[in-house]
Design a protein around this motif. Structure first.
Motif, PDB file in Angstrom:
ATOM      1  N   ASP A  17      35.511  26.120  86.592  1.00  0.00           N
ATOM      2  CA  ASP A  17      34.190  27.496  86.253  1.00  0.00           C
ATOM      3  C   ASP A  17      34.149  27.860  88.185  1.00  0.00           C
ATOM      4  OD1 ASP A  17      33.574  27.513  84.090  1.00  0.00           O
ATOM      5  OD2 ASP A  17      32.094  27.270  83.992  1.00  0.00           O
ATOM      6  N   LYS A  20      36.830  30.617  88.434  1.00  0.00           N
ATOM      7  CA  LYS A  20      37.063  31.799  88.069  1.00  0.00           C
ATOM      8  C   LYS A  20      36.205  32.519  88.532  1.00  0.00           C
ATOM      9  CE  LYS A  20      37.277  28.901  83.412  1.00  0.00           C
ATOM     10  NZ  LYS A  20      36.349  29.096  82.092  1.00  0.00           N
ATOM     11  N   PRO A  21      36.802  33.654  88.629  1.00  0.00           N
ATOM     12  CA  PRO A  21      35.743  34.962  88.994  1.00  0.00           C
ATOM     13  C   PRO A  21      34.865  35.073  88.628  1.00  0.00           C
ATOM     14  CG  PRO A  21      38.349  35.811  89.038  1.00  0.00           C
ATOM     15  CD  PRO A  21      38.340  34.585  88.439  1.00  0.00           C
ATOM     16  N   ASN A  22      33.252  35.530  88.859  1.00  0.00           N
ATOM     17  CA  ASN A  22      31.851  35.412  88.406  1.00  0.00           C
ATOM     18  C   ASN A  22      31.641  33.752  87.396  1.00  0.00           C
ATOM     19  OD1 ASN A  22      31.540  38.127  89.728  1.00  0.00           O
ATOM     20  ND2 ASN A  22      32.775  39.158  87.983  1.00  0.00           N
ATOM     21  N   MET A  25      32.143  34.500  83.509  1.00  0.00           N
ATOM     22  CA  MET A  25      32.016  35.881  82.524  1.00  0.00           C
ATOM     23  C   MET A  25      33.382  37.028  82.932  1.00  0.00           C
ATOM     24  SD  MET A  25      29.222  34.790  81.671  1.00  0.00           S
ATOM     25  CE  MET A  25      28.042  36.509  81.806  1.00  0.00           C
ATOM     26  N   ASP A  27      34.414  41.197  82.117  1.00  0.00           N
ATOM     27  CA  ASP A  27      33.808  42.510  81.007  1.00  0.00           C
ATOM     28  C   ASP A  27      35.160  42.500  80.533  1.00  0.00           C
ATOM     29  OD1 ASP A  27      36.685  43.383  82.909  1.00  0.00           O
ATOM     30  OD2 ASP A  27      35.494  44.552  84.243  1.00  0.00           O
ATOM     31  N   LYS A  30      38.517  42.749  81.107  1.00  0.00           N
ATOM     32  CA  LYS A  30      39.342  41.494  81.918  1.00  0.00           C
ATOM     33  C   LYS A  30      39.930  40.399  80.620  1.00  0.00           C
ATOM     34  CE  LYS A  30      41.129  37.877  84.066  1.00  0.00           C
ATOM     35  NZ  LYS A  30      42.263  37.728  85.331  1.00  0.00           N
ATOM     36  N   ASN A 100      26.910  32.011  76.139  1.00  0.00           N
ATOM     37  CA  ASN A 100      26.793  30.548  77.787  1.00  0.00           C
ATOM     38  C   ASN A 100      26.631  29.491  76.928  1.00  0.00           C
ATOM     39  OD1 ASN A 100      27.430  31.461  79.684  1.00  0.00           O
ATOM     40  ND2 ASN A 100      24.918  32.945  79.457  1.00  0.00           N
ATOM     41  N   TYR A 115      35.415  31.099  78.270  1.00  0.00           N
ATOM     42  CA  TYR A 115      35.315  32.743  79.088  1.00  0.00           C
ATOM     43  C   TYR A 115      34.088  33.629  78.683  1.00  0.00           C
ATOM     44  CZ  TYR A 115      39.448  32.529  82.373  1.00  0.00           C
ATOM     45  OH  TYR A 115      40.940  31.467  83.050  1.00  0.00           O
ATOM     46  N   ASP A 118      30.474  39.296  79.007  1.00  0.00           N
ATOM     47  CA  ASP A 118      29.538  40.020  80.662  1.00  0.00           C
ATOM     48  C   ASP A 118      28.378  40.699  79.344  1.00  0.00           C
ATOM     49  OD1 ASP A 118      30.879  42.101  80.875  1.00  0.00           O
ATOM     50  OD2 ASP A 118      30.848  41.547  83.183  1.00  0.00           O
TER      51      ASP A 118
END
Length: 130
Positions: A17, A20-22, A25, A27, A30, A100, A115, A118
């Motif tokens: 994790d 991974k970007p964010n 998380m 959008d 993505k 989550n 993933y 978000d």
């Protein structure tokens, strides 16, 4: 699976994790990219009481399954979750909290490419209706 195995899986998931970007998380744009370019599976995990209209599976979002958080274990045992633990999976709900939670369950089971959407999964459903 022993407690040690679960801890190893969680440790590996945390490290993955971080890459991974964010922290994983994503959008809706993505998410769409992951669905269309990698064949990512979408899990709509909203409890039945939180689904207004169609769930992602009913709405024909590609590779989508309706797996309510309260039925996760049963759905997992029934094979509705991919058996290949490297399959990209996007988990979505209404307010992110159930997504989550399910991400944590999947990572504890050894899934490596999980993933969380978000935003409200209804936004992703709407994107595919256009």
């Amino acid at each position: 699976m022993s407690e040690v195995d679960v801890l190893v899986n969680i440790r590996q998931a945390i490290e993955a994790d971080k890459e991974k970007p964010n922290l994983g998380m994503v959008d809706i744009h993505k998410a769409r990219e992951l669905i269309e370019e990698t064949g990512a599976v979408v899990l709509d995990v909203r409890p039945p009481a939180k689904v207004e209209g169609e769930n992602a599976e009913e709405a024909n979002v590609p590779n989508a399954y309706y797996v309510p958080v309260i039925e996760f274990v049963q759905q997992y045992e029934d094979g509705r979750i991919p058996q290949d633990k490297t399959t990209p999976i996007i988990v979505g709900c209404k307010l992110v909290k159930f997504a989550n939670r399910v991400m944590g369950y999947l990572e504890a089971l050894g899934y490596q490419n999980v993933y969380v959407l978000d935003t409200d999964i209804a936004d992703l459903i709407e994107l595919y209706k256009k």
